[in-house]
Design a protein around this motif. Sequence first.
Motif, PDB file in Angstrom:
ATOM      1  N   SER A  18       6.261  -3.392 -41.784  1.00  0.00           N
ATOM      2  CA  SER A  18       5.330  -3.832 -40.744  1.00  0.00           C
ATOM      3  C   SER A  18       5.250  -2.815 -39.608  1.00  0.00           C
ATOM      4  CB  SER A  18       5.752  -5.197 -40.191  1.00  0.00           C
ATOM      5  OG  SER A  18       5.591  -6.208 -41.166  1.00  0.00           O
ATOM      6  N   LEU A  19       6.399  -2.242 -39.230  1.00  0.00           N
ATOM      7  CA  LEU A  19       6.393  -1.211 -38.190  1.00  0.00           C
ATOM      8  C   LEU A  19       5.622   0.020 -38.667  1.00  0.00           C
ATOM      9  CD1 LEU A  19      10.117  -1.357 -36.968  1.00  0.00           C
ATOM     10  CD2 LEU A  19       8.123  -2.413 -35.914  1.00  0.00           C
ATOM     11  N   LYS A  20       5.788   0.356 -39.924  1.00  0.00           N
ATOM     12  CA  LYS A  20       5.070   1.510 -40.478  1.00  0.00           C
ATOM     13  C   LYS A  20       3.578   1.222 -40.557  1.00  0.00           C
ATOM     14  CE  LYS A  20       9.126   3.000 -43.111  1.00  0.00           C
ATOM     15  NZ  LYS A  20       9.771   3.085 -44.446  1.00  0.00           N
ATOM     16  N   ARG A  21       3.237  -0.010 -40.912  1.00  0.00           N
ATOM     17  CA  ARG A  21       1.827  -0.371 -41.023  1.00  0.00           C
ATOM     18  C   ARG A  21       1.128  -0.298 -39.669  1.00  0.00           C
ATOM     19  NH1 ARG A  21      -0.446  -5.610 -44.431  1.00  0.00           N
ATOM     20  NH2 ARG A  21      -2.669  -5.290 -43.987  1.00  0.00           N
ATOM     21  N   GLY A  44       2.075   1.786 -37.389  1.00  0.00           N
ATOM     22  CA  GLY A  44       2.185   3.170 -36.932  1.00  0.00           C
ATOM     23  C   GLY A  44       3.168   3.384 -35.803  1.00  0.00           C
ATOM     24  N   ILE A  45       4.181   2.513 -35.679  1.00  0.00           N
ATOM     25  CA  ILE A  45       5.131   2.620 -34.561  1.00  0.00           C
ATOM     26  C   ILE A  45       6.577   2.791 -35.029  1.00  0.00           C
ATOM     27  CG2 ILE A  45       3.660   1.316 -32.969  1.00  0.00           C
ATOM     28  CD1 ILE A  45       5.421  -1.142 -33.511  1.00  0.00           C
ATOM     29  N   TYR A  46       6.772   2.986 -36.320  1.00  0.00           N
ATOM     30  CA  TYR A  46       8.131   3.057 -36.865  1.00  0.00           C
ATOM     31  C   TYR A  46       8.984   4.110 -36.158  1.00  0.00           C
ATOM     32  CZ  TYR A  46      11.875   3.987 -40.250  1.00  0.00           C
ATOM     33  OH  TYR A  46      13.093   4.189 -40.844  1.00  0.00           O
ATOM     34  N   ASN A  47       8.416   5.259 -35.873  1.00  0.00           N
ATOM     35  CA  ASN A  47       9.172   6.354 -35.263  1.00  0.00           C
ATOM     36  C   ASN A  47       9.340   6.213 -33.758  1.00  0.00           C
ATOM     37  OD1 ASN A  47       9.549   7.773 -37.717  1.00  0.00           O
ATOM     38  ND2 ASN A  47       7.481   8.626 -37.570  1.00  0.00           N
ATOM     39  N   GLN A  48       8.787   5.149 -33.199  1.00  0.00           N
ATOM     40  CA  GLN A  48       8.882   4.960 -31.748  1.00  0.00           C
ATOM     41  C   GLN A  48       9.963   3.959 -31.344  1.00  0.00           C
ATOM     42  OE1 GLN A  48       4.946   4.464 -29.795  1.00  0.00           O
ATOM     43  NE2 GLN A  48       4.060   4.971 -31.792  1.00  0.00           N
ATOM     44  N   VAL A  49      10.605   3.330 -32.316  1.00  0.00           N
ATOM     45  CA  VAL A  49      11.635   2.334 -31.994  1.00  0.00           C
ATOM     46  C   VAL A  49      12.993   2.791 -32.516  1.00  0.00           C
ATOM     47  CG1 VAL A  49       9.953   0.464 -32.069  1.00  0.00           C
ATOM     48  CG2 VAL A  49      11.277   0.992 -34.109  1.00  0.00           C
ATOM     49  N   THR A  54      -4.085   1.160 -40.558  1.00  0.00           N
ATOM     50  CA  THR A  54      -3.117   0.350 -39.846  1.00  0.00           C
ATOM     51  C   THR A  54      -3.796  -0.896 -39.305  1.00  0.00           C
ATOM     52  OG1 THR A  54      -3.492   1.381 -37.697  1.00  0.00           O
ATOM     53  CG2 THR A  54      -1.875   2.425 -39.145  1.00  0.00           C
ATOM     54  N   ASP A  55      -2.967  -1.879 -38.965  1.00  0.00           N
ATOM     55  CA  ASP A  55      -3.484  -3.121 -38.382  1.00  0.00           C
ATOM     56  C   ASP A  55      -3.064  -3.192 -36.933  1.00  0.00           C
ATOM     57  OD1 ASP A  55      -4.745  -4.525 -40.693  1.00  0.00           O
ATOM     58  OD2 ASP A  55      -2.764  -4.191 -41.526  1.00  0.00           O
ATOM     59  N   SER A  56      -3.159  -2.074 -36.245  1.00  0.00           N
ATOM     60  CA  SER A  56      -2.805  -2.025 -34.837  1.00  0.00           C
ATOM     61  C   SER A  56      -3.717  -2.950 -34.035  1.00  0.00           C
ATOM     62  CB  SER A  56      -2.923  -0.590 -34.316  1.00  0.00           C
ATOM     63  OG  SER A  56      -2.519  -0.514 -32.974  1.00  0.00           O
ATOM     64  N   PHE A  57      -3.141  -3.629 -33.065  1.00  0.00           N
ATOM     65  CA  PHE A  57      -3.899  -4.571 -32.249  1.00  0.00           C
ATOM     66  C   PHE A  57      -3.794  -4.113 -30.813  1.00  0.00           C
ATOM     67  CE2 PHE A  57      -4.332  -8.392 -29.656  1.00  0.00           C
ATOM     68  CZ  PHE A  57      -5.468  -8.970 -30.201  1.00  0.00           C
TER      69      PHE A  57
END
Length: 328
Positions: free
Chosen positions: A42-45, A47-52, A322-325
């Motif tokens: 879900s984090l990869k989807r 696009g924030i996986y590398n930010q946490v 991505t499903d970024s909101f």
Amino acid sequence: MKTALICGISGQDGAYLAQLLLEKGYTVCGTSRDAQMSSFSSLKRLGIYNQVKLESMALTDFRSVLQVLTKVDPDEIYNLAGQSSVGLSFELPVETLESIATGTLNLLEAIRFLAKPIKLYNAGSSECFGNTNGEPADEQTPFRPRSPYGVAKATAFWEVANYREAYGIFAASGILFNHESPLRPQRFVTQKIIATAQRIAAGSREILRLGNTAIQRDWGWAPEYVEAMYLMLQQPQPDDYVIATGQAFALQDFVAQAFASLDLDWQAHVVIDQSLYRPTEIAHSQGNPAKAKRQLGWKAQFAMPDVVRHMVAAGNKDAGATDSFKFS
């Protein structure tokens, strides 16, 4: 810069909450039972996986909880972890109770032990209310849970209330009604419906098997609901809030909406399977979010038809999208 610890960051709510907090400038750390092995899809989807930052933590192990809290030193903790399926809780009642009730207790006790001004959000659930005889439930509605999951969530709710009153800990529970998104796994009926309808629209000849489609639920849009979680921890005093749209729809309506959006007649593709009925079921679940609107300034913008539309649209995206909101 504040630091937030999200327990259960790999799930739907954890991922959207991480996205929201990153946009607000937080340092975000998330936990799972095995951070080295979890996919964090879900984090990869989003696009924030590398930010946490990611840590392994077993919520049922007090030593593990204390170690991570000491290492991360969070300002805010969001407890979204634990067995999250109502249906599965009938098969795994002990794991459900331990992961939710014992996990919540360990977080509260660790905060008390560290004696730091850490704020805790606890994920409550509308399942605590059980049947409310068609009346919208608010913060004063008694709990009468009808599943092991509901019992576990009710236990955690009262643990939070007890520690808040006894030790002055800033701890709040959000009693969230059903909330969906493209990040839902297919073991949840809403995603099962959307995914099956899309495969049928693409040429599959399969049949969608469902349990009781007469049940009514208050379905909301998950990215909106994590905003309410954040707002609860920004208040001057901790409190508990019902988070809902205030509207209830039958599961059959959800099915019809999903199939119609793909130009399909749901009745030609759906079979009611009595083996999928639960031992005890909530006939009508609807929330009254008036307190959240009054005190948090929060109000749902999307109801069930909008949720279906968003989920179908996400399923039709090209691979890799991505499903970024974007949060307001």
